[in-house]
Write an enzyme that holds these catalytic residues in place. Structure first.
Site, PDB file in Angstrom:
ATOM      1  N   TYR A 176       0.810  -1.221   0.000  1.00  0.00           N
ATOM      2  CA  TYR A 176       0.000   0.000   0.000  1.00  0.00           C
ATOM      3  C   TYR A 176       0.846   1.275   0.000  1.00  0.00           C
ATOM      4  O   TYR A 176       0.399   2.324   0.418  1.00  0.00           O
ATOM      5  CB  TYR A 176      -0.989   0.011   1.193  1.00  0.00           C
ATOM      6  CG  TYR A 176      -1.744  -1.284   1.338  1.00  0.00           C
ATOM      7  CD1 TYR A 176      -2.664  -1.684   0.364  1.00  0.00           C
ATOM      8  CD2 TYR A 176      -1.497  -2.139   2.409  1.00  0.00           C
ATOM      9  CE1 TYR A 176      -3.349  -2.890   0.473  1.00  0.00           C
ATOM     10  CE2 TYR A 176      -2.171  -3.346   2.528  1.00  0.00           C
ATOM     11  CZ  TYR A 176      -3.086  -3.718   1.550  1.00  0.00           C
ATOM     12  OH  TYR A 176      -3.745  -4.926   1.649  1.00  0.00           O
ATOM     13  N   ARG A 177       2.088   1.160  -0.445  1.00  0.00           N
ATOM     14  CA  ARG A 177       3.009   2.287  -0.511  1.00  0.00           C
ATOM     15  C   ARG A 177       3.336   2.867   0.859  1.00  0.00           C
ATOM     16  O   ARG A 177       3.769   4.015   0.989  1.00  0.00           O
ATOM     17  CB  ARG A 177       2.501   3.382  -1.468  1.00  0.00           C
ATOM     18  CG  ARG A 177       2.250   2.867  -2.894  1.00  0.00           C
ATOM     19  CD  ARG A 177       2.074   3.990  -3.878  1.00  0.00           C
ATOM     20  NE  ARG A 177       3.269   4.793  -4.044  1.00  0.00           N
ATOM     21  CZ  ARG A 177       4.332   4.442  -4.762  1.00  0.00           C
ATOM     22  NH1 ARG A 177       4.367   3.264  -5.378  1.00  0.00           N
ATOM     23  NH2 ARG A 177       5.364   5.252  -4.862  1.00  0.00           N
ATOM     24  N   LEU A 178       3.160   2.066   1.901  1.00  0.00           N
ATOM     25  CA  LEU A 178       3.533   2.462   3.258  1.00  0.00           C
ATOM     26  C   LEU A 178       4.962   1.983   3.508  1.00  0.00           C
ATOM     27  O   LEU A 178       5.233   1.169   4.399  1.00  0.00           O
ATOM     28  CB  LEU A 178       2.546   1.885   4.281  1.00  0.00           C
ATOM     29  CG  LEU A 178       1.105   2.363   4.106  1.00  0.00           C
ATOM     30  CD1 LEU A 178       0.174   1.609   5.049  1.00  0.00           C
ATOM     31  CD2 LEU A 178       1.014   3.869   4.365  1.00  0.00           C
TER      32      LEU A 178
END
Length: 199
Positions: A176-178
């Site tokens: 999630y692009r975290l």
């Protein structure tokens, strides 16, 4: 949310761990890195180079000292390294300054290179205009005639640089692009301080 990776207390230890994994996962040149410099008037300049040595002092690469990158490093010793391993979803950013390796270090690495690569150091006028590929080939033939056996001295203009880091950033791809970003910054007393950045 998935937990981020657990990293070593010291940046060189963490670099060695990730490099060992990259050597198993990357199909070609896991030691490739982008070396970024700046022109005398401040314009950025970057190219891919192979890392040829690393220890607690820094990161070593070799080149022609009459090349464009060498001219830029002579004018501004600040340098930036970037390692990126797509198959592992990782990158390492390293900021620092350069110093010259010793003649003994340069001689030892030069002697380990294949014969044609050593002759190529004599044949190539790195970064200068090349009228035609045939000119380089002719210069290589001339170098072979000058040094017909394995005794090929290192040219005085060919040597290496050691990047002395002041900052590392280890970036790990996360769902999630975290992404996980860990920074190691060298303190005034030479110790390393570790912190996190928002993705």
């Amino acid at each position: 949310m998935p937990a981020g990776p657990t990293l070593a207390a010291l940046p060189f230890d963490q670099f060695q761990a990730w490099m060992a994994e990259a050597e198993k996962a990357e199909p070609k040149d896991p030691n490739a890195m982008i070396v970024a410099t700046a022109t005398p008037d401040g314009r950025p300049s970057a190219r891919a180079i192979l890392l040829k040595g690393v220890d607690d002092r820094g990161f070593v690469f070799y080149t022609n000292k009459e090349s464009r990158k060498a001219d830029e490093l002579a004018a501004n010793a600040n340098v930036f390294l970037l390692f990126y391993w797509k198959s592992l979803g990782r990158q390492i950013r390293i900021e620092g300054t350069v110093e010259h390796v010793t003649d003994a270090e340069a001689d030892a690495y030069y002697a380990s290179r294949p014969r044609i690569s050593r002759l190529g150091a004599w044949a190539s006028q790195q970064s200068r205009p090349l009228p035609a590929r045939s000119v380089l080939e002719e210069r290589l033939v001339e170098a072979e005639q000058r040094y017909p056996d394995e005794d090929i001295p290192r040219p005085g203009y060919w040597s290496g640089y050691r990047v002395i880091p002041v900052l590392f950033e280890f970036w790990q791809d996360m769902p999630y692009r975290l992404h996980d970003r860990t920074v190691y910054r060298r303190a005034a007393d030479g110790t390393w301080e570790q912190s996190k950045l928002f993705p």
